[in-house]
Design a protein around this motif. Sequence first.
Motif, PDB file in Angstrom:
ATOM      1  N   ALA A   1     -74.283  43.488 -56.940  1.00  0.00           N
ATOM      2  CA  ALA A   1     -73.104  44.253 -57.328  1.00  0.00           C
ATOM      3  C   ALA A   1     -72.761  45.293 -56.264  1.00  0.00           C
ATOM      4  O   ALA A   1     -71.574  45.528 -55.961  1.00  0.00           O
ATOM      5  N   TRP A   2     -73.788  45.926 -55.688  1.00  0.00           N
ATOM      6  CA  TRP A   2     -73.567  46.903 -54.617  1.00  0.00           C
ATOM      7  C   TRP A   2     -72.859  46.249 -53.441  1.00  0.00           C
ATOM      8  O   TRP A   2     -71.877  46.798 -52.899  1.00  0.00           O
ATOM      9  N   LEU A   3     -73.335  45.071 -53.050  1.00  0.00           N
ATOM     10  CA  LEU A   3     -72.708  44.371 -51.927  1.00  0.00           C
ATOM     11  C   LEU A   3     -71.266  43.998 -52.238  1.00  0.00           C
ATOM     12  O   LEU A   3     -70.381  44.138 -51.378  1.00  0.00           O
ATOM     13  N   ALA A   4     -71.008  43.520 -53.431  1.00  0.00           N
ATOM     14  CA  ALA A   4     -69.639  43.152 -53.800  1.00  0.00           C
ATOM     15  C   ALA A   4     -68.708  44.351 -53.683  1.00  0.00           C
ATOM     16  O   ALA A   4     -67.589  44.243 -53.154  1.00  0.00           O
ATOM     17  N   ASP A   5     -69.170  45.509 -54.144  1.00  0.00           N
ATOM     18  CA  ASP A   5     -68.340  46.718 -54.066  1.00  0.00           C
ATOM     19  C   ASP A   5     -68.132  47.155 -52.616  1.00  0.00           C
ATOM     20  O   ASP A   5     -67.017  47.522 -52.219  1.00  0.00           O
ATOM     21  N   VAL A   6     -69.210  47.118 -51.827  1.00  0.00           N
ATOM     22  CA  VAL A   6     -69.105  47.560 -50.434  1.00  0.00           C
ATOM     23  C   VAL A   6     -68.225  46.608 -49.633  1.00  0.00           C
ATOM     24  O   VAL A   6     -67.384  47.042 -48.834  1.00  0.00           O
ATOM     25  N   PHE A   7     -68.408  45.306 -49.842  1.00  0.00           N
ATOM     26  CA  PHE A   7     -67.542  44.340 -49.159  1.00  0.00           C
ATOM     27  C   PHE A   7     -66.072  44.618 -49.479  1.00  0.00           C
ATOM     28  O   PHE A   7     -65.215  44.617 -48.590  1.00  0.00           O
ATOM     29  N   ALA A   8     -65.783  44.854 -50.749  1.00  0.00           N
ATOM     30  CA  ALA A   8     -64.394  45.115 -51.152  1.00  0.00           C
ATOM     31  C   ALA A   8     -63.874  46.399 -50.510  1.00  0.00           C
ATOM     32  O   ALA A   8     -62.728  46.440 -50.017  1.00  0.00           O
ATOM     33  N   ASP A   9     -64.701  47.439 -50.475  1.00  0.00           N
ATOM     34  CA  ASP A   9     -64.285  48.713 -49.881  1.00  0.00           C
ATOM     35  C   ASP A   9     -64.021  48.558 -48.382  1.00  0.00           C
ATOM     36  O   ASP A   9     -63.070  49.137 -47.836  1.00  0.00           O
ATOM     37  N   VAL A  10     -64.865  47.791 -47.709  1.00  0.00           N
ATOM     38  CA  VAL A  10     -64.686  47.574 -46.272  1.00  0.00           C
ATOM     39  C   VAL A  10     -63.375  46.842 -46.004  1.00  0.00           C
ATOM     40  O   VAL A  10     -62.595  47.221 -45.116  1.00  0.00           O
ATOM     41  N   LEU A  11     -63.100  45.810 -46.763  1.00  0.00           N
ATOM     42  CA  LEU A  11     -61.881  45.034 -46.540  1.00  0.00           C
ATOM     43  C   LEU A  11     -60.635  45.864 -46.824  1.00  0.00           C
ATOM     44  O   LEU A  11     -59.615  45.721 -46.143  1.00  0.00           O
ATOM     45  N   VAL A  12     -60.710  46.741 -47.797  1.00  0.00           N
ATOM     46  CA  VAL A  12     -59.589  47.646 -48.063  1.00  0.00           C
ATOM     47  C   VAL A  12     -59.415  48.619 -46.893  1.00  0.00           C
ATOM     48  O   VAL A  12     -58.291  48.877 -46.436  1.00  0.00           O
ATOM     49  N   ALA A  13     -60.517  49.155 -46.397  1.00  0.00           N
ATOM     50  CA  ALA A  13     -60.458  50.093 -45.272  1.00  0.00           C
ATOM     51  C   ALA A  13     -59.894  49.442 -44.013  1.00  0.00           C
ATOM     52  O   ALA A  13     -59.335  50.130 -43.148  1.00  0.00           O
ATOM     53  N   MET A  14     -60.005  48.132 -43.907  1.00  0.00           N
ATOM     54  CA  MET A  14     -59.531  47.405 -42.732  1.00  0.00           C
ATOM     55  C   MET A  14     -58.109  46.872 -42.912  1.00  0.00           C
ATOM     56  O   MET A  14     -57.597  46.160 -42.048  1.00  0.00           O
ATOM     57  N   ALA A  15     -57.465  47.241 -43.997  1.00  0.00           N
ATOM     58  CA  ALA A  15     -56.177  46.638 -44.345  1.00  0.00           C
ATOM     59  C   ALA A  15     -55.056  46.965 -43.367  1.00  0.00           C
ATOM     60  O   ALA A  15     -54.048  46.256 -43.321  1.00  0.00           O
ATOM     61  N   ASP A  16     -55.202  48.036 -42.574  1.00  0.00           N
ATOM     62  CA  ASP A  16     -54.134  48.380 -41.637  1.00  0.00           C
ATOM     63  C   ASP A  16     -54.193  47.563 -40.352  1.00  0.00           C
ATOM     64  O   ASP A  16     -53.317  47.683 -39.488  1.00  0.00           O
ATOM     65  N   GLY A  17     -55.243  46.743 -40.200  1.00  0.00           N
ATOM     66  CA  GLY A  17     -55.345  45.871 -39.027  1.00  0.00           C
ATOM     67  C   GLY A  17     -55.850  46.541 -37.777  1.00  0.00           C
ATOM     68  O   GLY A  17     -55.908  45.896 -36.718  1.00  0.00           O
ATOM     69  N   THR A  18     -56.212  47.815 -37.850  1.00  0.00           N
ATOM     70  CA  THR A  18     -56.728  48.520 -36.676  1.00  0.00           C
ATOM     71  C   THR A  18     -58.143  48.053 -36.350  1.00  0.00           C
ATOM     72  O   THR A  18     -59.018  48.114 -37.225  1.00  0.00           O
TER      73      THR A  18
END
Length: 392
Positions: free
Chosen positions: A122-139
């Motif tokens: 569950a921790w990994l699922a949350d962290v993966f989701a948070d990382v992908l959101v943080a990368m949403a601007d394409g930078t």
Amino acid sequence: MRHIDDTERRTRLARRQGFAGGLPDAVRATRAMTVLHATEAATVHLALWARVPGITVSDVESALHDDRALVKQLAMRRTLFVFPRELLPAAWGSAAARVAVQQRKQLVKWVFQAGLADDPDAWLADVFADVLVAMADGTPRTTRELRELVPALDGRFTLGTPEKKWGGDFPIGAWVMTTLGAEGRVVRGVNAGHWRLNKPTWVRTDLWLDEVPSPWPEDKGYAELVRRWLGTFGPGTETDIVWWLGATKTIVRRALAEIGAVEVALDRGTGWVLPDDLDPEAPAAPWAALLPTLDPTVMGWKERAFYLDPADTPYLFDSNGNAGNTAWWDGRVVGCWVQDDDGVVRLVLRHDVGAEATAALEAEADRLTAWLDGVRIVNVYASPQMKGARLA
């Protein structure tokens, strides 16, 4: 059964891998090699230099970062490779997926052992989701920069033991990003430092590639990788393919059957070629080449006696089987190369190869010295012979 002797195998190597006549550009050279090793960043540029006449550093950078026709992907044997873009779906469904499962399993273990979470999945699922959101601007961002956006990436875990030089206390972010990369959800973008150094940034795959194809079914993916490998390295033995693919004999045998591979006799045992690849190969003129650490030619086969004297292996490969820089004459490894303090390329030969070969190799050394133009390559996987030459 068609017999392909060692001489013909070396001729095939010369023609298909760009040493007899060269290859036209970075993308077609990478396709010709199936993939390029990228564990050391400089290997990509130097492997292409050895095969594409007139290529520049900017040509390689453009193929990787502007055109994005070449993409770095963790895959076979948990090794980082540069793939031609169209081959990614085959890898995502097969070799990369296999590595991703292994990576995720190890990561779950570390998260639990470090006390970062009682439910590591569950921790990994949350962290993966948070990382992908943080990368949403394409930078494009380095792992360090992503740790500032996603604090969970800074969670610490202990790797190894204090007496191990590679052991210590580390933030878990690098392994999170590596796992996301193995799964094909993020890719390595532009390099944050000099082209010869490993300083990757990360970008979401859907923002780096214009269109993200679906992973192929596992069997189809493995079959395509084996088909490409045989086109580059065939004939090769089952042992060669199992090792290169980082898979099992069952997977390899299924793939060979799927593509209709044909068994041929070798000077030592039997090997495999593609069904339309049985015609004899005409002789090629002698050739010289200087190849970088972990070059795809050097690392293409597990059974190397047709191009490498087994007695030379302890000098040219480290204890884990990683090849250092190598010098080649007419299809055989004859030594290595290093750079001096001024960046001049020097040959270190293990055999008396004669005047013609020595002159040709010296010309390659001069050509590489000029191309590097003072840039010194730092090798993590330097061979014993390279280390000895640098100390001399």
